[in-house]
Design a protein around this motif. Structure first.
Motif, PDB file in Angstrom:
ATOM      1  N   UNK A 491       0.804  -1.219   0.000  1.00 11.88           N
ATOM      2  CA  UNK A 491       0.000   0.000   0.000  1.00 11.88           C
ATOM      3  C   UNK A 491       0.834   1.264   0.000  1.00 11.88           C
ATOM      4  N   UNK A 492       1.939   1.235  -0.727  1.00 11.79           N
ATOM      5  CA  UNK A 492       2.763   2.441  -0.838  1.00 11.79           C
ATOM      6  C   UNK A 492       2.894   2.848  -2.301  1.00 11.79           C
ATOM      7  N   UNK A 493       3.146   4.126  -2.561  1.00  6.54           N
ATOM      8  CA  UNK A 493       3.450   4.514  -3.938  1.00  6.54           C
ATOM      9  C   UNK A 493       4.857   4.027  -4.315  1.00  6.54           C
ATOM     10  N   UNK A 494       5.142   3.934  -5.605  1.00  7.87           N
ATOM     11  CA  UNK A 494       6.464   3.468  -6.019  1.00  7.87           C
ATOM     12  C   UNK A 494       7.543   4.537  -5.827  1.00  7.87           C
ATOM     13  N   UNK A 495       7.089   5.739  -5.539  1.00  7.96           N
ATOM     14  CA  UNK A 495       8.013   6.855  -5.326  1.00  7.96           C
ATOM     15  C   UNK A 495       7.749   7.373  -3.911  1.00  7.96           C
ATOM     16  N   UNK A 496       8.758   7.253  -3.079  1.00 12.15           N
ATOM     17  CA  UNK A 496       8.575   7.453  -1.641  1.00 12.15           C
ATOM     18  C   UNK A 496       9.139   8.806  -1.232  1.00 12.15           C
ATOM     19  N   UNK A 497       8.280   9.661  -0.709  1.00 17.98           N
ATOM     20  CA  UNK A 497       8.701  11.009  -0.313  1.00 17.98           C
ATOM     21  C   UNK A 497       9.232  10.977   1.121  1.00 17.98           C
ATOM     22  N   UNK A 498      10.543  11.210   1.255  1.00 16.06           N
ATOM     23  CA  UNK A 498      11.151  11.124   2.585  1.00 16.06           C
ATOM     24  C   UNK A 498      11.427  12.478   3.209  1.00 16.06           C
ATOM     25  N   UNK A 499      11.081  13.558   2.505  1.00 15.32           N
ATOM     26  CA  UNK A 499      11.180  14.854   3.171  1.00 15.32           C
ATOM     27  C   UNK A 499      12.010  15.902   2.463  1.00 15.32           C
TER      28      UNK A 499
END
Ligand code: NFS
Ligand code: SF4
Length: 628
Positions: A491-499
């Motif tokens: 359930x995550x997008x393939x592009x992960x926003x870490x900040x």
């Protein structure tokens, strides 16, 4: 009021700078002393040495190290400001701020060797804050958080004598070494570039991230929206822009103040709407889901919507042209940091003690300015996109492993079985030398199409968010089969926003967690991973790139490369450095080709780990699926 057609926006200013200096582009001009300025001819005829005898290798290396030092100091001074605020919070001297993540505080206290028995949370926080602040001025030993790195990595640093001692010390030494007539061996200069940059990644930036998380909360997945459409015509619009969340957190709080909300309504607005630009935007998106208006090259355009009452800025990546653009509209530009004033802006001095009061003052000013809008000026582009952000290192391990056995194991397993081919960090700025966001998008799409999971920060994350790649449903359309399966399951997008950009330290921690989980080698340089900043412009990006390389990561920059005037230095950075540090740089401006380079590197690492076969057998039969 000025007319917008009479002033130059960044595109026109860029045109009027052309042709940009060829010596500068190659990195072979020096004005480090008054014998100069000197410049080295890139051709055989013409000057090959500066007046002092410095050659192209030394001059490019000095310039490069100065970029690292400036970038590291920006991140680290941010970290210092956070540490100072943190101490005041612990002492109860900063109304409005609090210690939100006690668990992370205890963990950090433990790492820093602080005895916590019988201490109250504030007492622990005070000791942690003081210890962090002391990291900046430390003269001897090594930065505490470098101990987080895989053991093998630490040994590599120790053998090369590049473990950062104190954050400030390495930056000062960088300036000393690059002073006229000091360090004149490009290889020696580059070793210090690594040391100085490591003091940023595993020091200043990491401290900023850790303490911000403890104070403002460690991010958890949060929905958000991005692009100009988040500005609302019927609302009081306040934009926060810059980098340190110390101010923006308070503005977010002030905008919820019932009295101020009522005041806005009395003036005919529906509500108070806050939007962010650059990394300040990322910070408050990650923790509050506050919408993002855009990234670096959107800052002037935001004002031209005619619907912005106030743009409050703090430090870094703020164009000096903002007051000029604002002078064509009713918008007020507010500077808030003693370190960053702009002629023509209104300065509201902002300290920890008065933060909340000043934030309220700014919000009030915005409400009062609402009536000054010119209806005919208002034109807000409609574009808007959903996204999911808030992926701290901790959150990733919870999502993957569950609350009680948080771990990276499922990620490692999926990398080993080949569903995920590898991991890429794609970060960094916008640069007007290329079409805004175009290289980020081309690169990231190619990566996820090839089953590479992408971790993001900074303006790159905003670029991809605008395209829908950070939306957990829309993003899947761009994925390869294996990556898609994993993203759907978790359930995550393939592009992960870490900040924000200081949160690149989260990527270091995540990479270390992958190593420590097992099965992917015993150092960051063994991982099937690579990094890129395809549209970089800031000196901070160079510091980030250098600490990734020095941490063992293959790192590719686009647009332009600042050492091309020296064959030797460029060969070192693109090749020979790998023998020392396991990581190296590359320069490539085409997004598609950057992706190819990264994937090739990832595949080579897979082969070395002996997991390349797994990927070839990607078609699982029922039995294999059951086992998984
Ligand atoms: Ni990073 Fe973030 Fe953007 Fe570049 Fe500037 S805002 S700190 S430097 S331009 S990514
Ligand atoms: Fe010229 Fe050397 Fe002075 Fe640089 S330090 S300006 S190369 S004389």
């Amino acid at each position: 009021m000025k007319n917008i057609n009479e002033i130059q926006m960044y595109q026109q200013r860029f045109e009027s700078q052309k042709p940009q200096c060829g010596f500068g582009l190659l990195g072979i001009c020096c004005r480090n002393c008054a014998l100069g300025p000197c410049r080295i001819s890139p051709f055989e005829e013409g000057a090959q040495l500066g007046v002092c005898g410095a050659n192209a290798d030394t001059i490019t290396a000095r310039n490069f190290l100065r970029m690292v030092a400036a970038g590291a100091s920006a991140h680290s001074d941010h970290g210092r400001a956070v540490a100072e605020t943190f101490i005041k919070v612990a002492k109860g001297e900063a109304p409005g701020y609090e210690i939100k993540d006690e668990y992370k505080l205890l963990k950090l206290a433990f790492e820093m060797g602080i005895k916590i028995d019988g201490l109250k949370k504030e007492e622990i926080a005070l000791q942690v804050g003081e210890k962090c602040l002391a990291e900046f001025g430390k003269q001897e030993g090594s930065l505490i958080l470098t101990k987080r790195a895989p053991l093998k990595r630490q040994k590599i640093w120790t053998a090369l004598n590049i473990v950062p001692r104190g954050i400030d010390r390495e930056i000062v030494e960088a300036l000393h070494r690059t002073h006229m007539g000091t360090d004149q061996d490009y290889l020696n200069l580059m070793l210090h570039a690594s040391r100085c940059a490591l003091g940023d990644g595993w020091g200043g930036s990491m401290i900023a991230t850790e303490l911000q998380d403890i104070m403002f909360g460690t991010p958890v997945p949060v929905r958000g929206r991005v692009n100009f459409g988040v500005l609302k015509e019927n609302c009081v619009n306040i934009i926060v822009h810059g980098h340190e969340p110390l101010l923006s957190e308070m503005i977010v709080l002030a905008a919820e103040d019932p009295q101020l909300v009522q005041m806005a309504k009395d003036k005919g607005a529906e509500e108070i709407n806050i939007g962010g630009i650059c990394c300040t935007a990322n910070e408050i998106l990650m923790r509050h889901g506050i919408p993002i208006i855009g990234n670096f090259l959107n800052q002037e355009m935001a004002i031209t919507t005619g619907a912005v009452e106030i743009m409050a800025v703090d430090v870094q990546c703020i164009m000096q042209s903002l007051p000029l653009v604002a002078s064509c509209f009713h918008t007020k530009i507010i500077t808030t940091s003693e370190k960053a004033k702009i002629t023509g802006a209104i300065h509201i001095s902002f300290t920890e003690e008065n933060a909340f009061e000043k934030a309220k003052e700014i919000v009030k000013m915005a409400i009062e300015n609402f009536a000054n809008r010119k209806k005919s000026d208002i034109s807000i582009p409609e574009q808007e996109m959903d996204l999911v952000a808030g992926f701290s290192h901790e959150t990733i391990s919870y999502i993957l492993g569950g609350m009680f056995r948080a771990s990276y194991k499922p990620l490692n397993d999926n990398i080993i079985n080949g569903r995920i081919r590898g991991v890429a960090g794609v970060v960094g700025c916008n640069n007007c030398k290329v079409v805004q966001d175009s290289v980020h998008l081309k690169l990231v799409k190619k990566l996820i199409e090839n089953d590479v999971l992408v971790l993001q920060t900074g303006c790159s994350a905003i670029a991809c968010a605008k395209e829908g790649l950070l939306d957990s449903i829309r993003g899947l359309d761009f994925c390869g089969k294996g990556l898609r399966e994993v993203c759907e399951a978790v359930g995550i997008p393939p592009v992960i926003h870490m900040g924000s950009c200081v949160d690149n330290s989260r990527i270091l921690v995540a990479a270390t967690a992958l190593v420590k989980e097992g099965g992917l080698g015993d150092d960051i340089s063994d991982l099937p991973a690579a990094g890129a900043a395809p549209e970089w412009m800031s000196e901070k990006a160079i510091s980030i790139g250098q600490y990734f390389v020095a941490s063992g990561v293959f790192t590719i920059f686009g647009v332009t490369w600042p050492t091309l005037g020296s064959e030797n230095l460029t060969r070192y950075l693109f090749n020979e450095i790998e023998n020392q540090l396991g990581g190296k740089w590359a320069f490539e401006s085409d997004g598609e080709k950057i992706a190819q380079l990264m994937i090739k590197h990832i595949d080579e690492k897979r082969k070395k780990l002996g997991i390349d076969r797994a990927r070839e057998r990607i078609l699982f039969d029922m039995e294999m699926r059951r086992q998984l």
